[in-house]
Write an enzyme that holds these catalytic residues in place. Sequence first.
Site, PDB file in Angstrom:
ATOM      1  N   GLU A 262       5.321  -1.640   3.846  1.00  0.00           N
ATOM      2  CA  GLU A 262       4.409  -0.961   4.767  1.00  0.00           C
ATOM      3  C   GLU A 262       4.845   0.501   4.811  1.00  0.00           C
ATOM      4  OE1 GLU A 262       1.822  -2.233   5.805  1.00  0.00           O
ATOM      5  OE2 GLU A 262       2.111  -4.397   5.870  1.00  0.00           O
ATOM      6  N   CYS A 296       2.196   4.999  11.615  1.00  0.00           N
ATOM      7  CA  CYS A 296       1.715   4.960  10.234  1.00  0.00           C
ATOM      8  C   CYS A 296       0.191   4.965  10.205  1.00  0.00           C
ATOM      9  CB  CYS A 296       2.279   3.751   9.498  1.00  0.00           C
ATOM     10  SG  CYS A 296       2.054   2.194  10.372  1.00  0.00           S
TER      11      CYS A 296
END
Length: 510
Positions: A262, A296
Amino acid sequence: MDFLKTLQIKDKNFGASSGLLWNETTDQGELNIVSPATGEAIASVYQASDQDYETIIKRAQEAFVYWRTVPAPKRGEVVRQIGNRLRDYKEPLGKLVSLEMGKSLQEGLGEVQEMIDICDFAVGQSRQLYGFTMHSERPEHRMYDQYHPLGTVGIVTAFNFPVAVWAWNAMLATVCGDVNFWKPSSKVPLSAIAVQNILQDVIRDNDLPEGIFNLIIGRGSTIGEKMLNDKRVPLISITGSTRVGRHAAEVIARRFGKFILELGGNNGIIITPDADLKLAVPAVVFGAVGTAGQRCTTTRRLIIHESIYDKVKNALIKAYEGLRIGNPLDENNHVGPLIDKDAVDMFTSALHSVQETGGKVIFGGEVLSGPGYESGCYVRPALVEAENHYAIVQEETFAPILYLIKYEGGVENAIALHNDVVQGLSSAIFTNNLREAETFLSAWGSDCGIANVNIGTSGAEIGGAFGGEKETGGGRESGSDAWKAYMRRQTNTINYGTELPLAQGIKFEI
């Protein structure tokens, strides 16, 4: 602070635990944790040694031999109890996340709620670790697939979500029959220690062995590298930068290990002439300044049709003027600090770079000082007029900078701009035009792992699989069928007849 005592955070804390036991190493350096909110020391953590790593990984291996034999619904019962303990500790743990990381208290509490939600999800999943039955081409044969536990799952988490991302991985891995080996960011280890302390009651109540829930705090260059190279850790989930993920993937792939990555996001929102700006503007602002731009999924690029560009720009400036910046534990504030002064330097450097290239800062961009800002980590979120091809716009700057980009013509032009970056995590479009929305969600639309209509890029629910494409890494965590990543797949064929027919009609007689 009372909530530190509630979470059993001491002035000095050990950095390695296999459940109830803490390794008492003190000679590997001490991390002094300073709150970016206040600039004041919270506590310190002794880093773990190579020997601590070996001790804990062996306990994990021993625990796995037991844990894989426990029926999955029974494993789910343990996770249910973890969720309940997190409910008990939601307020103090949320406060610690806010103090240590710098996100607003509402976001800190929301992060703990994410942990609770994924526990609930995993409990249900523990009764649905399903395979499929297929019809065999051979008579009197049955064929099916099933899933088995992998072993020790390594979890490497980043500073921006000190506890939730661990839970996304750990709770699913736990119901799948795996044991967990957690290496948190060295910038926010106290939150991880608090979680380990919360788990202890559940470990005791269920008479669980050491090694199911493991924590190790140490240098990435030593402890982190050992984990990457360790064949005893068949799967590692890593949240971090693209640079870190690329290195990790290369190392793990060389030993044929598995990984969930990720990584970076350069998330865009398209606003078309048919958008409802009453929905769009608040979503953009939260997406751009929530967690001080350190998610993110933070909104970093806003792609606006030329016909409404000025209207959107002015609405954003007005909204940004109303942002309250200050101590994240004060619920009246919208925006807290960046994680440290290095992050502040990246913020100012990116703004300098975009202006040198031809961009224009139309709001914010200052480093704040004076009463309440003594830590030196507070900045005013920036709005910048830019073009998508600028080098700095193509990068992910982990800070509250929103680039405003103008597009002409139809939605296909906006999508082309949107997709013209190397990252592919989260995306959104605001429009009431069904054709535009469906085009954005089509195979020739957004190339991201997450694509939304009339909601922002940030704030994913745990029920959907979370992750992205391209340099975001391609991994998936949390909901949907992400649980399959934590298990090994096996195809089984059973012959219950008295003959031995071969597949594809092959004849072999002896």
